[in-house]
Design a protein around this motif. Structure first.
Motif, short mmCIF file in Angstrom:
data_model
loop_
_atom_site.label_atom_id
_atom_site.label_comp_id
_atom_site.label_asym_id
_atom_site.label_seq_id
_atom_site.Cartn_x
_atom_site.Cartn_y
_atom_site.Cartn_z
N ASN A 109 88.86 76.95 -29.73
CA ASN A 109 88.83 76.00 -30.83
C ASN A 109 88.83 74.57 -30.34
O ASN A 109 89.29 74.26 -29.24
CB ASN A 109 90.03 76.20 -31.76
CG ASN A 109 89.66 76.05 -33.23
OD1 ASN A 109 88.68 75.40 -33.56
ND2 ASN A 109 90.43 76.66 -34.10
N CYS A 110 88.32 73.68 -31.20
CA CYS A 110 88.43 72.24 -31.04
C CYS A 110 89.46 71.78 -32.06
O CYS A 110 89.24 71.91 -33.27
CB CYS A 110 87.10 71.56 -31.28
SG CYS A 110 87.22 69.76 -31.41
N ASN A 111 90.57 71.26 -31.59
CA ASN A 111 91.67 70.84 -32.45
C ASN A 111 91.73 69.32 -32.47
O ASN A 111 91.99 68.69 -31.44
CB ASN A 111 92.99 71.40 -31.92
CG ASN A 111 92.96 72.91 -31.77
OD1 ASN A 111 93.14 73.64 -32.72
ND2 ASN A 111 92.70 73.38 -30.54
N ILE A 112 91.49 68.72 -33.63
CA ILE A 112 91.51 67.26 -33.75
C ILE A 112 92.89 66.84 -34.22
O ILE A 112 93.32 67.21 -35.32
CB ILE A 112 90.43 66.78 -34.73
CG1 ILE A 112 89.06 67.31 -34.29
CG2 ILE A 112 90.42 65.26 -34.81
CD1 ILE A 112 87.94 67.02 -35.26
N HIS B 293 77.39 67.25 -37.30
CA HIS B 293 76.09 67.72 -36.83
C HIS B 293 76.21 68.76 -35.72
O HIS B 293 75.20 69.24 -35.22
CB HIS B 293 75.27 66.53 -36.33
CG HIS B 293 75.17 65.42 -37.33
ND1 HIS B 293 74.43 65.52 -38.49
CD2 HIS B 293 75.76 64.20 -37.35
CE1 HIS B 293 74.55 64.39 -39.18
NE2 HIS B 293 75.35 63.58 -38.51
N GLU B 294 77.45 69.09 -35.34
CA GLU B 294 77.65 70.05 -34.29
C GLU B 294 77.63 71.48 -34.84
O GLU B 294 77.71 71.70 -36.05
CB GLU B 294 78.97 69.79 -33.57
CG GLU B 294 78.98 68.51 -32.74
CD GLU B 294 78.09 68.62 -31.51
OE1 GLU B 294 77.57 69.72 -31.23
OE2 GLU B 294 77.92 67.59 -30.82
N PHE B 295 77.55 72.45 -33.92
CA PHE B 295 77.42 73.85 -34.31
C PHE B 295 78.67 74.64 -33.94
O PHE B 295 78.58 75.74 -33.42
CB PHE B 295 76.19 74.46 -33.62
CG PHE B 295 74.88 73.85 -34.05
CD1 PHE B 295 74.21 74.31 -35.17
CD2 PHE B 295 74.33 72.81 -33.33
CE1 PHE B 295 73.01 73.76 -35.56
CE2 PHE B 295 73.13 72.24 -33.70
CZ PHE B 295 72.46 72.71 -34.83
N TYR B 296 79.82 74.07 -34.19
CA TYR B 296 81.03 74.81 -33.86
C TYR B 296 82.14 74.47 -34.84
O TYR B 296 82.12 73.45 -35.54
CB TYR B 296 81.47 74.55 -32.43
CG TYR B 296 81.88 73.12 -32.11
CD1 TYR B 296 83.21 72.73 -32.16
CD2 TYR B 296 80.94 72.18 -31.71
CE1 TYR B 296 83.59 71.44 -31.84
CE2 TYR B 296 81.30 70.90 -31.40
CZ TYR B 296 82.63 70.52 -31.46
OH TYR B 296 82.99 69.24 -31.14
N ARG B 297 83.10 75.35 -34.84
CA ARG B 297 84.27 75.17 -35.69
C ARG B 297 85.20 74.13 -35.08
O ARG B 297 85.37 74.06 -33.87
CB ARG B 297 85.02 76.49 -35.84
CG ARG B 297 84.27 77.57 -36.60
CD ARG B 297 84.92 78.92 -36.39
NE ARG B 297 84.74 79.37 -35.01
CZ ARG B 297 85.71 79.83 -34.25
NH1 ARG B 297 86.94 79.91 -34.69
NH2 ARG B 297 85.45 80.23 -33.01
N TYR B 298 85.79 73.33 -35.91
CA TYR B 298 86.86 72.45 -35.47
C TYR B 298 87.86 72.36 -36.61
O TYR B 298 87.55 72.63 -37.77
CB TYR B 298 86.34 71.06 -35.07
CG TYR B 298 85.58 70.32 -36.15
CD1 TYR B 298 86.24 69.50 -37.06
CD2 TYR B 298 84.19 70.43 -36.25
CE1 TYR B 298 85.53 68.82 -38.04
CE2 TYR B 298 83.48 69.76 -37.22
CZ TYR B 298 84.16 68.94 -38.11
OH TYR B 298 83.45 68.27 -39.08
N GLN B 299 89.07 72.01 -36.26
CA GLN B 299 90.10 71.92 -37.28
C GLN B 299 90.98 70.71 -37.02
O GLN B 299 91.20 70.30 -35.88
CB GLN B 299 90.95 73.19 -37.30
CG GLN B 299 91.69 73.49 -36.00
CD GLN B 299 92.49 74.77 -36.06
OE1 GLN B 299 92.51 75.46 -37.08
NE2 GLN B 299 93.17 75.10 -34.98
N HIS B 300 91.45 70.10 -38.11
CA HIS B 300 92.40 69.01 -38.01
C HIS B 300 93.80 69.60 -38.04
O HIS B 300 94.14 70.34 -38.97
CB HIS B 300 92.20 68.02 -39.17
CG HIS B 300 90.90 67.29 -39.11
ND1 HIS B 300 89.75 67.76 -39.72
CD2 HIS B 300 90.56 66.14 -38.49
CE1 HIS B 300 88.76 66.92 -39.49
NE2 HIS B 300 89.22 65.92 -38.74
#
Length: 276
Positions: free
Chosen positions: A117-120, A133-140
């Motif tokens: 995951n990308c965690n913001i 515009h990216e092709f992946y999941r991210y979450q705040h």
């Protein structure tokens, strides 16, 4: 014998294979397919996650082990399996450093990358414009949600901000003592990233060489920015795109055409054909 046997071609994405904001051109796609039909193996090397890269290169014949998270992950694209990871050491040092970044750089977009995951952790108002515009999941999330680095190891820590503020971040990195734990670098003028000390695209390229399936191969690597320098230096032939950072051109063996002019056909014509 096929013309590209025992050769791996491994390419960075943005600014090398893909114009920023664009897609893989038909000319690059056709050249990659021709290279693979000719016995070569093609892979990618990027700061992105496998999921993020798939939106750009998912239809390409990726047949070589590929590098993600700027060297923190080696991945088998065909089997969809992780071959190796290099996580950030230091335990609670990273959450403490992240807390300082949040306090001192309130306009920054700050991201924690784990294996899945990308965690913001920064204010959503600061999100990097690239994200939709990216092709992946991210979450705040809140920093506390990812602070247990033993349970959820961090592969990469990422800060996006104005270059002048990132210059201040560089100094704070030194003062905090992160340098003993991490390899930090610019992947764009406004992107500053951290992976484990000794981790880079170049170091993971050497891991590829040590795989039994890759013993004795010739590796040709393509890149455009400072985070590609070690990879270009470690390759048998390092090729910088014509639009590359001057430091990356200096690290390369060959400087090719600009990304907009389709670098892979240029490499097949001028590097692999001529045997440089």
């Amino acid at each position: 014998m096929k013309p590209y046997e025992n050769t791996i071609l491994i390419s960075d994405l943005d600014g090398t294979l893909i114009p920023r904001g664009g897609r893989v051109s038909q000319a690059n796609r056709a050249a990659i397919e021709r290279f693979v039909r000719g016995g070569g193996r093609f892979g990618v090397a990027t700061g992105r996650t496998p999921e993020a890269a798939a939106g750009y290169v998912g239809e390409l014949p990726i047949t070589a082990p590929s590098i993600f998270f700027n060297g923190a992950m080696l991945y088998d694209w065909q089997k969809k399996s992780v071959l190796a990871t290099r996580t950030l050491p230091g335990g609670d040092v990273w959450p403490r450093f992240a807390a300082q970044c949040l306090a001192h750089f309130p306009q920054a977009c700050i991201e924690v990358y784990t294996a899945d995951n990308c965690n913001i952790i920064s204010d959503p108002a600061n999100d990097d414009p690239r994200l939709p515009h990216e092709f992946y999941r991210y979450q705040h999330v809140q920093l506390v949600d990812v602070a247990d680095t033993e349970r959820t190891p961090w592969l990469k820590f990422f800060v996006s901000d104005e270059p002048a503020r990132l210059a201040v971040l560089e100094e704070e990195t030194k003062a905090f003592g992160i340098g003993a734990l991490a390899h930090s670098f610019y992947s764009e003028a406004n992107y500053y990233e951290y992976v484990a000390q000794g981790v880079s695209k170049g170091a993971m390229l050497e891991e590829i060489r040590r795989l039994p399936s890759c013993a004795g191969v010739r590796i040709v690597a393509l890149g455009d920015y400072l985070n590609d320098n070690e990879m270009l230096a470690a390759a048998d032939v390092g090729v910088a795109s014509g639009n590359a950072h001057e430091g990356t051109k200096a690290a390369a063996d060959v400087v090719g055409c600009r990304v907009e002019d389709d670098l892979v056909p240029w490499v097949l014509e001028h590097v692999l054909r001529d045997g440089l």
